[in-house]
Design a protein around this motif. Structure first.
Motif, mmCIF file in Angstrom:
data_model
loop_
_atom_site.group_PDB
_atom_site.id
_atom_site.type_symbol
_atom_site.label_atom_id
_atom_site.label_comp_id
_atom_site.label_asym_id
_atom_site.label_seq_id
_atom_site.Cartn_x
_atom_site.Cartn_y
_atom_site.Cartn_z
ATOM 1 N N GLN A 39 4.523 -4.122 7.033
ATOM 2 C CA GLN A 39 3.605 -5.146 7.523
ATOM 3 C C GLN A 39 2.869 -4.593 8.736
ATOM 4 O O GLN A 39 3.465 -4.406 9.794
ATOM 5 C CB GLN A 39 4.370 -6.422 7.887
ATOM 6 C CG GLN A 39 5.173 -7.007 6.731
ATOM 7 C CD GLN A 39 5.817 -8.318 7.086
ATOM 8 O OE1 GLN A 39 5.179 -9.192 7.686
ATOM 9 N NE2 GLN A 39 7.077 -8.487 6.721
ATOM 10 N N HIS A 40 1.568 -4.344 8.546
ATOM 11 C CA HIS A 40 0.770 -3.732 9.607
ATOM 12 C C HIS A 40 -0.482 -4.545 9.922
ATOM 13 O O HIS A 40 -1.405 -4.034 10.574
ATOM 14 C CB HIS A 40 0.375 -2.311 9.202
ATOM 15 C CG HIS A 40 1.546 -1.436 8.865
ATOM 16 N ND1 HIS A 40 2.336 -0.834 9.816
ATOM 17 C CD2 HIS A 40 2.085 -1.087 7.661
ATOM 18 C CE1 HIS A 40 3.300 -0.130 9.228
ATOM 19 N NE2 HIS A 40 3.170 -0.266 7.914
ATOM 20 N N GLY A 41 -0.517 -5.782 9.489
ATOM 21 C CA GLY A 41 -1.650 -6.643 9.814
ATOM 22 C C GLY A 41 -2.809 -6.505 8.844
ATOM 23 O O GLY A 41 -2.948 -5.509 8.128
ATOM 24 N N ASP A 42 -3.653 -7.541 8.854
ATOM 25 C CA ASP A 42 -4.857 -7.591 8.018
ATOM 26 C C ASP A 42 -4.483 -7.417 6.536
ATOM 27 O O ASP A 42 -3.585 -8.095 6.036
ATOM 28 C CB ASP A 42 -5.855 -6.535 8.488
ATOM 29 C CG ASP A 42 -7.257 -6.795 7.951
ATOM 30 O OD1 ASP A 42 -7.489 -7.908 7.435
ATOM 31 O OD2 ASP A 42 -8.106 -5.886 8.016
ATOM 32 N N TRP A 43 -5.122 -6.500 5.851
ATOM 33 C CA TRP A 43 -4.835 -6.301 4.430
ATOM 34 C C TRP A 43 -3.566 -5.499 4.206
ATOM 35 O O TRP A 43 -3.058 -5.426 3.079
ATOM 36 C CB TRP A 43 -6.008 -5.600 3.745
ATOM 37 C CG TRP A 43 -6.277 -4.209 4.281
ATOM 38 C CD1 TRP A 43 -7.076 -3.891 5.341
ATOM 39 C CD2 TRP A 43 -5.746 -2.984 3.780
ATOM 40 N NE1 TRP A 43 -7.085 -2.538 5.547
ATOM 41 C CE2 TRP A 43 -6.282 -1.950 4.601
ATOM 42 C CE3 TRP A 43 -4.889 -2.648 2.748
ATOM 43 C CZ2 TRP A 43 -5.970 -0.603 4.395
ATOM 44 C CZ3 TRP A 43 -4.586 -1.316 2.542
ATOM 45 C CH2 TRP A 43 -5.114 -0.304 3.362
ATOM 46 N N GLN A 84 -0.429 -5.923 4.505
ATOM 47 C CA GLN A 84 0.743 -6.786 4.483
ATOM 48 C C GLN A 84 1.251 -6.832 3.034
ATOM 49 O O GLN A 84 0.500 -7.222 2.134
ATOM 50 C CB GLN A 84 0.387 -8.205 4.951
ATOM 51 C CG GLN A 84 -0.079 -8.317 6.398
ATOM 52 C CD GLN A 84 1.083 -8.258 7.369
ATOM 53 O OE1 GLN A 84 1.121 -7.388 8.246
ATOM 54 N NE2 GLN A 84 2.051 -9.154 7.227
ATOM 55 N N ARG A 97 0.790 -9.946 0.765
ATOM 56 C CA ARG A 97 -0.533 -10.303 0.269
ATOM 57 C C ARG A 97 -0.730 -9.882 -1.181
ATOM 58 O O ARG A 97 -1.738 -10.235 -1.786
ATOM 59 C CB ARG A 97 -1.615 -9.663 1.147
ATOM 60 C CG ARG A 97 -1.704 -10.226 2.559
ATOM 61 C CD ARG A 97 -2.670 -9.404 3.387
ATOM 62 N NE ARG A 97 -4.024 -9.435 2.826
ATOM 63 C CZ ARG A 97 -4.990 -10.268 3.208
ATOM 64 N NH1 ARG A 97 -4.742 -11.171 4.155
ATOM 65 N NH2 ARG A 97 -6.199 -10.216 2.673
#
Length: 209
Positions: free
Chosen positions: A87-91, A93, A96
């Protein structure tokens, strides 16, 4: 007089040849006896070697399920951690994408199943008693290993295409972690597939006997 002399010469020649004949036959008989004895010893040694080889093979087959399920549990656990922590943010993740959620769920299932099987086989080897009745234990191993291995392959088939598309556009920590998780899940699949092969061999022997 001449006849008596001839008879005496013939008797002497016969007496001379008799020991040689006896010597030849005794030597021949001794060689035959030694050969037969050596063959018997070799035959006995061959039987012992075959029995020892069979014991070693049975011991290896008995230990294989524990080793393979322990390896599958380890690989599945690493895959589970890699996906869950990706999980590294924005897209970037994992939650998602349905493919990665599916991979996470199957990796967790494979880890739980493989760990339970490894503990069961460790208990069986230590105590000599299986938690599952003997007639159905091998059938359960054969079917369950195949089902979990199939689910792992299904998750891999779902996760590989989207990961390849991402890596053609960008290579970063997110795509590297997903690729590593896929590799670990594949190794878990291989371990369970080998375990299913061993279980199938044991099951075929049980049905044959």
């Amino acid at each position: 007089m001449a006849m008596v002399t001839a008879d005496a010469s013939a008797a002497a020649d016969a007496a001379t040849k008799q020991p040689e004949a006896d010597k030849d036959y005794s030597s021949y008989n001794g060689a035959s006896t030694a050969g037969v004895g050596g063959g018997a010893r070799r035959g006995g040694g061959g039987v012992v070697e075959s029995v020892v080889a069979r014991w070693k093979r049975e011991d290896m087959l008995d230990k294989c399920p524990l080793a393979l399920h322990a390896a599958a549990a380890a690989f599945a656990f690493v895959a589970l951690v890699l996906v869950a922590s990706n999980q590294h943010g924005d897209w970037m993740q994992f939650d998602r994408y349905q493919e990665y959620i599916y991979l996470l769920a199957i990796a967790a299932l494979a880890f739980a199943y493989s760990l339970a099987q490894a503990l069961r086989h460790a208990h069986r080897m230590r105590s000599g008693a299986d938690l599952i009745s003997a007639p159905s234990a091998r059938l359960f191993d054969f079917i369950a290993d195949q089902v979990v291995a199939y689910l792992l392959m299904s998750a891999l088939s779902a996760a590989i295409p989207i990961t390849n598309r991402m890596r053609t556009a960008v290579i970063n920590n997110f795509t590297d972690a997903t690729a590593a998780a896929i590799s670990m899940a594949f190794l878990a699949f291989v371990a369970l597939a080998l375990s299913a092969t061993v279980s199938g061999y044991k099951l075929s022997r049980q049905m044959y006997m």
